[in-house]
Design a protein around this motif. Structure first.
Motif, PDB file in Angstrom:
ATOM      1  N   LEU A 125      54.204   8.695  46.722  1.00 27.95           N
ATOM      2  CA  LEU A 125      55.582   9.090  46.422  1.00 27.95           C
ATOM      3  C   LEU A 125      56.610   8.407  47.319  1.00 27.95           C
ATOM      4  CD1 LEU A 125      55.215  12.950  45.797  1.00 27.95           C
ATOM      5  CD2 LEU A 125      54.917  11.033  44.210  1.00 27.95           C
ATOM      6  N   LEU A 126      56.189   7.956  48.477  1.00 24.66           N
ATOM      7  CA  LEU A 126      57.117   7.339  49.426  1.00 24.66           C
ATOM      8  C   LEU A 126      57.016   5.814  49.387  1.00 24.66           C
ATOM      9  CD1 LEU A 126      57.007   9.348  52.787  1.00 24.66           C
ATOM     10  CD2 LEU A 126      58.987   8.972  51.317  1.00 24.66           C
ATOM     11  N   PRO A 127      58.144   5.104  49.503  1.00 26.05           N
ATOM     12  CA  PRO A 127      58.077   3.651  49.683  1.00 26.05           C
ATOM     13  C   PRO A 127      57.328   3.316  50.967  1.00 26.05           C
ATOM     14  CG  PRO A 127      60.318   4.355  49.123  1.00 26.05           C
ATOM     15  CD  PRO A 127      59.531   5.603  49.407  1.00 26.05           C
ATOM     16  N   ALA A 128      56.594   2.222  50.969  1.00 24.57           N
ATOM     17  CA  ALA A 128      55.710   1.869  52.081  1.00 24.57           C
ATOM     18  C   ALA A 128      56.390   1.852  53.447  1.00 24.57           C
ATOM     19  CB  ALA A 128      55.034   0.527  51.800  1.00 24.57           C
ATOM     20  N   PRO A 129      57.605   1.332  53.594  1.00 22.89           N
ATOM     21  CA  PRO A 129      58.191   1.266  54.945  1.00 22.89           C
ATOM     22  C   PRO A 129      58.450   2.631  55.569  1.00 22.89           C
ATOM     23  CG  PRO A 129      59.329  -0.220  53.431  1.00 22.89           C
ATOM     24  CD  PRO A 129      58.459   0.664  52.595  1.00 22.89           C
ATOM     25  N   TYR A 130      58.475   3.680  54.763  1.00 25.98           N
ATOM     26  CA  TYR A 130      58.859   4.993  55.271  1.00 25.98           C
ATOM     27  C   TYR A 130      57.673   5.942  55.432  1.00 25.98           C
ATOM     28  CZ  TYR A 130      63.453   3.266  53.942  1.00 25.98           C
ATOM     29  OH  TYR A 130      64.588   2.508  53.811  1.00 25.98           O
ATOM     30  N   ARG A 131      56.470   5.428  55.423  1.00 29.44           N
ATOM     31  CA  ARG A 131      55.292   6.282  55.484  1.00 29.44           C
ATOM     32  C   ARG A 131      54.896   6.578  56.922  1.00 29.44           C
ATOM     33  NH1 ARG A 131      52.010   2.947  50.753  1.00 29.44           N
ATOM     34  NH2 ARG A 131      53.387   3.637  49.041  1.00 29.44           N
ATOM     35  N   THR A 132      54.829   7.872  57.234  1.00 32.10           N
ATOM     36  CA  THR A 132      54.321   8.295  58.536  1.00 32.10           C
ATOM     37  C   THR A 132      52.808   8.156  58.581  1.00 32.10           C
ATOM     38  OG1 THR A 132      56.113   9.924  58.662  1.00 32.10           O
ATOM     39  CG2 THR A 132      54.267  10.212  60.184  1.00 32.10           C
ATOM     40  N   TYR A 133      52.145   8.433  57.443  1.00 31.48           N
ATOM     41  CA  TYR A 133      50.688   8.393  57.357  1.00 31.48           C
ATOM     42  C   TYR A 133      50.270   7.414  56.257  1.00 31.48           C
ATOM     43  CZ  TYR A 133      51.360  12.704  59.985  1.00 31.48           C
ATOM     44  OH  TYR A 133      51.756  13.623  60.918  1.00 31.48           O
ATOM     45  N   PRO A 134      50.291   6.109  56.541  1.00 33.47           N
ATOM     46  CA  PRO A 134      49.879   5.121  55.529  1.00 33.47           C
ATOM     47  C   PRO A 134      48.383   5.176  55.286  1.00 33.47           C
ATOM     48  CG  PRO A 134      50.283   4.059  57.642  1.00 33.47           C
ATOM     49  CD  PRO A 134      50.694   5.499  57.804  1.00 33.47           C
ATOM     50  N   GLU A 135      47.926   4.387  54.341  1.00 31.99           N
ATOM     51  CA  GLU A 135      46.523   4.431  53.936  1.00 31.99           C
ATOM     52  C   GLU A 135      45.579   4.161  55.100  1.00 31.99           C
ATOM     53  OE1 GLU A 135      43.852   5.651  51.651  1.00 31.99           O
ATOM     54  OE2 GLU A 135      45.709   5.229  50.560  1.00 31.99           O
ATOM     55  N   ARG A 136      45.954   3.289  56.019  1.00 31.76           N
ATOM     56  CA  ARG A 136      45.066   2.993  57.150  1.00 31.76           C
ATOM     57  C   ARG A 136      44.835   4.229  58.018  1.00 31.76           C
ATOM     58  NH1 ARG A 136      49.941   0.540  58.366  1.00 31.76           N
ATOM     59  NH2 ARG A 136      50.975   1.257  60.282  1.00 31.76           N
ATOM     60  N   TRP A 137      45.803   5.150  58.075  1.00 29.47           N
ATOM     61  CA  TRP A 137      45.629   6.386  58.838  1.00 29.47           C
ATOM     62  C   TRP A 137      44.564   7.247  58.193  1.00 29.47           C
ATOM     63  CZ3 TRP A 137      46.251  11.714  58.179  1.00 29.47           C
ATOM     64  CH2 TRP A 137      46.379  12.484  59.333  1.00 29.47           C
ATOM     65  N   TRP A 138      44.552   7.299  56.876  1.00 31.90           N
ATOM     66  CA  TRP A 138      43.599   8.152  56.155  1.00 31.90           C
ATOM     67  C   TRP A 138      42.192   7.593  56.208  1.00 31.90           C
ATOM     68  CZ3 TRP A 138      45.176  12.842  54.632  1.00 31.90           C
ATOM     69  CH2 TRP A 138      46.557  13.048  54.544  1.00 31.90           C
ATOM     70  N   ARG A 139      42.042   6.289  56.375  1.00 37.11           N
ATOM     71  CA  ARG A 139      40.693   5.710  56.434  1.00 37.11           C
ATOM     72  C   ARG A 139      39.909   6.207  57.633  1.00 37.11           C
ATOM     73  NH1 ARG A 139      43.314   0.869  54.327  1.00 37.11           N
ATOM     74  NH2 ARG A 139      43.626   0.052  56.428  1.00 37.11           N
ATOM     75  N   ARG A 140      40.583   6.748  58.627  1.00 37.75           N
ATOM     76  CA  ARG A 140      39.905   7.267  59.811  1.00 37.75           C
ATOM     77  C   ARG A 140      39.778   8.796  59.761  1.00 37.75           C
ATOM     78  NH1 ARG A 140      43.887   3.885  61.971  1.00 37.75           N
ATOM     79  NH2 ARG A 140      45.004   5.683  62.873  1.00 37.75           N
ATOM     80  N   ARG A 141      40.023   9.390  58.598  1.00 40.92           N
ATOM     81  CA  ARG A 141      39.999  10.833  58.482  1.00 40.92           C
ATOM     82  C   ARG A 141      38.904  11.281  57.496  1.00 40.92           C
ATOM     83  NH1 ARG A 141      43.181   9.238  61.753  1.00 40.92           N
ATOM     84  NH2 ARG A 141      44.709  10.477  62.878  1.00 40.92           N
ATOM     85  N   ASP A 142      38.557  12.565  57.580  1.00 43.89           N
ATOM     86  CA  ASP A 142      37.505  13.156  56.743  1.00 43.89           C
ATOM     87  C   ASP A 142      38.160  14.054  55.694  1.00 43.89           C
ATOM     88  OD1 ASP A 142      35.405  14.549  55.620  1.00 43.89           O
ATOM     89  OD2 ASP A 142      34.457  15.072  57.515  1.00 43.89           O
TER      90      ASP A 142
END
Length: 342
Positions: A125-142
């Motif tokens: 829902l958010l444009p990429a420059p404004y993401r606090t939690y981009p996809e790379r953050w989620w790759r390290r999560r369960d």
């Protein structure tokens, strides 16, 4: 029995912080509460309270994009450690689409409260420059476990079942490794939970019938669909096992309503990350203040609530997250302005 509630926090008992075993104390000592008519009555009560206070509720409406206006960087603020200034913005509204008509429109808003899946809100829902939690953050999560939910209407009585029943496999390690381990697969045999609300509340099923809800933890795999042979075999095995334990060998023949929900449903209808059923697992790195925060770090006016954020999953926790979001909104200098959409 005392360790299994960790599963409802989206974690294996082998990985959940010991603090969470206080849940068993609450269950066994403080007791469990049930709203007459089922938990849907709680949602209806919240709706009545909201409408009475002037809220407009729109259903069958899909949020497609959070619109953000850029904020000019303050030259007095030093750039980040990589020498770049992070994009900053302020929320302007939400683009939504009416599912019935297909019409899209922009809802102007000073504040947006996103109470759905945090992964979806941040990465879709958010444009990429404004993401606090981009996809790379989620790759390290369960993402925690998925679930196969079996909703049943059954003819006749099932008196051998209490309101809540837990059925455990003998080999816990193998069961939890199948759901949470590195080589995940649909467990066989599987532990499962059964809710028979008709044991407490006769209003949730027609006379002479029982209402059953069966939850089987499975890996968070959006590819698991109701017509998947692995799911069909799992449901058949669980119902056969439940029938034997309840002394009702013809349980399958007495089923008059059967609806099966799988991780694909959670992914498609709720935008749940990886098709998970319970939100990010409550492992040590994803508990308390280490979970996603309740507000965007880059977009002023964008607030988060729900099981993906602080403090965690479960109905009480989600209501606490809503309270935290409300406090953030109420503390804004422009809180008296009208036109807020959520």
């Amino acid at each position: 029995m005392l360790a299994y509630p960790a599963v409802f926090l989206g974690a294996s008992p082998y990985r959940a912080p010991a603090l969470y075993h206080l849940m068993s104390h609450l269950d066994l000592v403080e007791g469990v509460r049930y709203p007459r008519g089922g938990f849907g009555t709680l949602a209806a009560a919240l709706e009545r309270l909201a409408v009475a206070r002037g809220v407009t509720i729109r259903t069958l409406t899909e949020a497609e994009r959070v619109v953000v206006d850029p904020v000019t960087p303050d030259p007095s603020v030093a750039p980040g450690w990589r020498g770049r200034r992070r994009a900053r913005g302020t929320v302007r509204g939400v683009v939504v689409r009416d599912r019935a008509t297909g019409t899209a429109e922009l809802l102007d808003a000073d504040v947006v409260v996103a109470a759905g899946d945090l992964h979806h809100a941040e990465t879709c829902l958010l444009p990429a420059p404004y993401r606090t939690y981009p996809e790379r953050w989620w790759r390290r999560r369960d993402p925690g476990p998925g679930a196969v939910l079996v909703c049943l209407g059954v003819r006749g009585r099932l008196d051998a079942l209490a309101h809540h029943s837990l059925v455990f496999t003998a080999d816990w390690r193998a069961n939890f490794d199948a759901v949470f381990g590195p080589h995940r697969a649909v467990p066989d045999p599987a532990s499962y939970y059964v809710c028979r609300p008709t044991a407490t509340d006769a209003t949730v099923a027609p006379a002479g019938h029982e209402n059953l809800f069966v939850l089987v933890p499975v890996p968070p795999d959006p590819g698991l669909r109701p017509d998947d042979p692995r799911v069909t075999a799992l449901v058949d095995r669980v119902l056969a096992d439940l029938g034997r334990r309840a002394g009702v060998d013809d349980l399958a023949a007495r089923v008059v309503v059967r609806r099966v929900l799988t991780p694909s449903w959670f992914a498609e209808h709720l935008h749940a990350w990886s098709g998970g059923a319970l939100g990010p697992a409550h492992t040590l790195r994803q508990s308390a203040l280490l979970r996603g925060r309740n507000a965007s770090a880059r977009v002023d006016g964008l607030v988060y609530a729900g099981g993906s954020t602080i403090p965690g999953v479960g109905l009480p926790m989600c209501l606490i997250s809503a309270e935290l979001a409300a406090r953030r909104v109420a503390s804004r200098p422009d809180r008296a302005r009208a036109g807020t959409a959520s």
